[in-house]
Design an enzyme around this catalytic site. Structure first.
Site, PDB file in Angstrom:
ATOM      1  N   SER A 225      26.668  16.705 -28.512  1.00 27.28           N
ATOM      2  CA  SER A 225      27.887  16.181 -27.895  1.00 27.28           C
ATOM      3  C   SER A 225      28.065  14.693 -28.150  1.00 27.28           C
ATOM      4  O   SER A 225      29.169  14.241 -28.494  1.00 27.28           O
ATOM      5  CB  SER A 225      27.874  16.457 -26.390  1.00 27.28           C
ATOM      6  OG  SER A 225      27.796  17.833 -26.129  1.00 27.28           O
TER       7      SER A 225
ATOM      8  N   HIS B 216      28.871  11.851 -23.867  1.00 29.02           N
ATOM      9  CA  HIS B 216      30.193  11.824 -24.495  1.00 29.02           C
ATOM     10  C   HIS B 216      30.699  10.395 -24.623  1.00 29.02           C
ATOM     11  O   HIS B 216      31.097   9.951 -25.707  1.00 29.02           O
ATOM     12  CB  HIS B 216      31.187  12.648 -23.667  1.00 29.02           C
ATOM     13  CG  HIS B 216      30.853  14.096 -23.606  1.00 29.02           C
ATOM     14  ND1 HIS B 216      31.478  14.971 -22.738  1.00 29.02           N
ATOM     15  CD2 HIS B 216      29.949  14.844 -24.291  1.00 29.02           C
ATOM     16  CE1 HIS B 216      30.987  16.190 -22.910  1.00 29.02           C
ATOM     17  NE2 HIS B 216      30.049  16.137 -23.839  1.00 29.02           N
TER      18      HIS B 216
END
Length: 231
Positions: free
Chosen positions: A130, A194
């Site tokens: 991610s 993220h």
């Protein structure tokens, strides 16, 4: 003038941009295969040594900050990351080449894991691409920034799509609990990875932009000069 001389002259008269060979985009497929291979070895064949590649926050090994970016907790985790990895990884490789893609993936993935290790609890485990995917997204946006209306439209389409998916993940995370591996908590959605992956992607582009680069030599001009000397 012979036929070969005419072809050579036509090649010299072509703009440099047209004669520039297109960069291959094989690197993104190798990264995808590596992620898939580790997932199959981990979850299908139950290879125990793969678990040592996870990032264990209580006492991490140095290499786990990198290897954890290639491991995933479950199939849903992997498939969503591979989808975005293909899109943004291909964009980055088309602009920056194979080495630029690998550098971007490893740097942003390791940096995102490092920030997660600093902030998340010590009983947590970090796995997944991610952070690297969001880093590739930020890099793909920045390297395509120009006043070309087609590139601006492409950036806007990609940007709104990613933001929409992040918001959906944030809303869904309220009802999702972490899974456990050997007493360690694996969070379903790591928003720290993220955000930090995207920020380090911006930092990497800025850092590389500060490196002085020599202007490319005009090969056509050099060929003409050589031809004039020999004639």
């Amino acid at each position: 003038m012979s036929g070969s001389d005419m072809i050579s002259q036509l090649e010299l008269d072509k703009p440099e941009e047209r004669r520039k060979p297109k960069k291959s985009v094989n690197g993104v497929f190798w990264i995808i295969l590596l992620n898939l291979g580790l997932y199959v070895a981990d979850h299908v064949f139950q290879v125990r040594s793969i678990k040592s590649l996870y990032l264990y926050h209580n006492f991490p090994a140095w290499y786990q900050f990198v290897t954890a970016a290639f491991c995933h907790a479950n199939w849903n985790h992997l498939s969503s990351n591979l989808f975005f990895l293909y899109i943004f990884g291909k964009l980055v490789e088309e602009e920056e080449g194979n080495f630029g893609l690998w550098l971007s993936y490893i740097f942003t993935g390791a940096a995102a894991n490092f920030v997660s290790w600093l902030i998340l609890p010590k009983n947590a485990v970090s796995v997944g691409a991610s952070g690297a995917v969001f880093g590739l997204f930020a890099i793909s946006v920045l390297v395509k920034m120009s006043w070309d209306w087609r590139k601006i439209l492409e950036v806007l389409i990609l940007g709104q799509f990613v933001v929409e998916k992040v918001m959906e993940a944030a809303q869904a995370s309220a009802g999702m609990s972490g899974t456990f591996i050997g007493g360690y908590s694996v969070q379903s959605i790591n928003h720290i990875a993220h955000l930090s992956g995207a920020l380090f992607g911006v930092f990497l582009v800025w850092l590389l932009s500060r490196v002085p680069s020599q202007p490319p030599k005009n090969k056509a001009l050099n060929l003409r000069e050589k031809r004039d000397k020999t004639s």
